[in-house]
Design a protein around this motif. Structure first.
Motif, PDB file in Angstrom:
ATOM      1  N   ALA A   1       0.831  -1.203   0.000  1.00 11.21           N
ATOM      2  CA  ALA A   1       0.000   0.000   0.000  1.00 11.21           C
ATOM      3  C   ALA A   1       0.868   1.258   0.000  1.00 11.21           C
ATOM      4  CB  ALA A   1      -0.939   0.003   1.191  1.00 11.21           C
ATOM      5  N   ALA A   2       1.916   1.264   0.808  1.00 10.66           N
ATOM      6  CA  ALA A   2       2.816   2.416   0.860  1.00 10.66           C
ATOM      7  C   ALA A   2       3.523   2.612  -0.478  1.00 10.66           C
ATOM      8  CB  ALA A   2       3.836   2.232   1.976  1.00 10.66           C
ATOM      9  N   LEU A   3       3.921   1.541  -1.114  1.00 12.83           N
ATOM     10  CA  LEU A   3       4.573   1.615  -2.415  1.00 12.83           C
ATOM     11  C   LEU A   3       3.617   2.165  -3.477  1.00 12.83           C
ATOM     12  CD1 LEU A   3       7.100   1.009  -4.092  1.00 12.83           C
ATOM     13  CD2 LEU A   3       6.183  -1.282  -4.470  1.00 12.83           C
ATOM     14  N   ALA A   4       2.387   1.694  -3.449  1.00 10.02           N
ATOM     15  CA  ALA A   4       1.401   2.172  -4.421  1.00 10.02           C
ATOM     16  C   ALA A   4       1.116   3.660  -4.228  1.00 10.02           C
ATOM     17  CB  ALA A   4       0.110   1.367  -4.294  1.00 10.02           C
ATOM     18  N   LEU A   5       0.991   4.105  -2.988  1.00 14.39           N
ATOM     19  CA  LEU A   5       0.734   5.516  -2.717  1.00 14.39           C
ATOM     20  C   LEU A   5       1.926   6.392  -3.070  1.00 14.39           C
ATOM     21  CD1 LEU A   5      -1.219   5.227   0.645  1.00 14.39           C
ATOM     22  CD2 LEU A   5      -2.131   5.861  -1.590  1.00 14.39           C
ATOM     23  N   THR A   6       3.113   5.847  -2.966  1.00 14.39           N
ATOM     24  CA  THR A   6       4.320   6.588  -3.304  1.00 14.39           C
ATOM     25  C   THR A   6       4.451   6.759  -4.818  1.00 14.39           C
ATOM     26  OG1 THR A   6       5.431   5.720  -1.350  1.00 14.39           O
ATOM     27  CG2 THR A   6       6.830   6.628  -3.073  1.00 14.39           C
ATOM     28  N   LEU A   7       4.088   5.737  -5.572  1.00 16.59           N
ATOM     29  CA  LEU A   7       4.259   5.770  -7.024  1.00 16.59           C
ATOM     30  C   LEU A   7       3.082   6.402  -7.760  1.00 16.59           C
ATOM     31  CD1 LEU A   7       5.834   2.255  -7.623  1.00 16.59           C
ATOM     32  CD2 LEU A   7       6.991   4.462  -7.523  1.00 16.59           C
ATOM     33  N   ALA A   8       1.933   6.532  -7.138  1.00 18.42           N
ATOM     34  CA  ALA A   8       0.731   7.026  -7.817  1.00 18.42           C
ATOM     35  C   ALA A   8       0.924   8.404  -8.459  1.00 18.42           C
ATOM     36  CB  ALA A   8      -0.452   7.017  -6.863  1.00 18.42           C
ATOM     37  N   PRO A   9       1.500   9.400  -7.762  1.00 19.76           N
ATOM     38  CA  PRO A   9       1.666  10.711  -8.413  1.00 19.76           C
ATOM     39  C   PRO A   9       2.591  10.667  -9.628  1.00 19.76           C
ATOM     40  CG  PRO A   9       1.905  10.913  -6.037  1.00 19.76           C
ATOM     41  CD  PRO A   9       1.861   9.453  -6.353  1.00 19.76           C
ATOM     42  N   SER A  10       3.605   9.844  -9.582  1.00 13.99           N
ATOM     43  CA  SER A  10       4.525   9.738 -10.719  1.00 13.99           C
ATOM     44  C   SER A  10       3.825   9.140 -11.929  1.00 13.99           C
ATOM     45  CB  SER A  10       5.720   8.857 -10.349  1.00 13.99           C
ATOM     46  OG  SER A  10       6.428   9.432  -9.286  1.00 13.99           O
ATOM     47  N   VAL A  11       3.027   8.121 -11.707  1.00 15.05           N
ATOM     48  CA  VAL A  11       2.310   7.482 -12.807  1.00 15.05           C
ATOM     49  C   VAL A  11       1.273   8.443 -13.390  1.00 15.05           C
ATOM     50  CG1 VAL A  11       0.753   5.587 -13.411  1.00 15.05           C
ATOM     51  CG2 VAL A  11       2.708   5.165 -11.923  1.00 15.05           C
ATOM     52  N   ALA A  12       0.551   9.149 -12.537  1.00 11.49           N
ATOM     53  CA  ALA A  12      -0.458  10.100 -13.019  1.00 11.49           C
ATOM     54  C   ALA A  12       0.193  11.235 -13.801  1.00 11.49           C
ATOM     55  CB  ALA A  12      -1.253  10.650 -11.845  1.00 11.49           C
ATOM     56  N   SER A  13       1.328  11.713 -13.346  1.00 13.80           N
ATOM     57  CA  SER A  13       2.034  12.788 -14.031  1.00 13.80           C
ATOM     58  C   SER A  13       2.549  12.319 -15.392  1.00 13.80           C
ATOM     59  CB  SER A  13       3.193  13.271 -13.166  1.00 13.80           C
ATOM     60  OG  SER A  13       3.899  14.282 -13.825  1.00 13.80           O
ATOM     61  N   ALA A  14       3.035  11.113 -15.458  1.00 15.20           N
ATOM     62  CA  ALA A  14       3.560  10.580 -16.711  1.00 15.20           C
ATOM     63  C   ALA A  14       2.460  10.392 -17.745  1.00 15.20           C
ATOM     64  CB  ALA A  14       4.265   9.252 -16.458  1.00 15.20           C
ATOM     65  N   MET A  15       1.233  10.151 -17.301  1.00 13.83           N
ATOM     66  CA  MET A  15       0.125   9.952 -18.220  1.00 13.83           C
ATOM     67  C   MET A  15      -0.371  11.265 -18.805  1.00 13.83           C
ATOM     68  SD  MET A  15      -2.099   6.967 -16.425  1.00 13.83           S
ATOM     69  CE  MET A  15      -3.343   7.067 -17.676  1.00 13.83           C
ATOM     70  N   GLY A  16      -0.039  12.397 -18.203  1.00 11.04           N
ATOM     71  CA  GLY A  16      -0.465  13.677 -18.732  1.00 11.04           C
ATOM     72  C   GLY A  16      -1.937  13.940 -18.502  1.00 11.04           C
TER      73      GLY A  16
END
Length: 54
Positions: free
Chosen positions: A8-23
């Motif tokens: 869960a901590a890993l998913a919450l940490t990576l979520a903003p990066s993935v959303a930003s990369a998707m534009g």
């Protein structure tokens, strides 16, 4: 640590990066242009042009 907490901590940490990369939404969209007072957006040239005064 519990495996679920780590995942869960890993998913919450990576979520903003993935959303930003998707534009934002990952699709094509156009940004509205802002021109100074006394001018308007010309879609043909892609620039702000001075409004004609009559």
């Amino acid at each position: 640590m519990n495996t679920k907490i780590i995942l869960a901590a890993l998913a919450l940490t990576l979520a903003p990066s993935v959303a930003s990369a998707m534009g934002c939404n990952g699709g094509d969209h156009k940004q509205a242009a802002s021109c100074q007072a006394g001018s308007s957006w010309d879609a043909d040239t892609g620039t702000c042009v001075t409004d004609a005064t009559g």
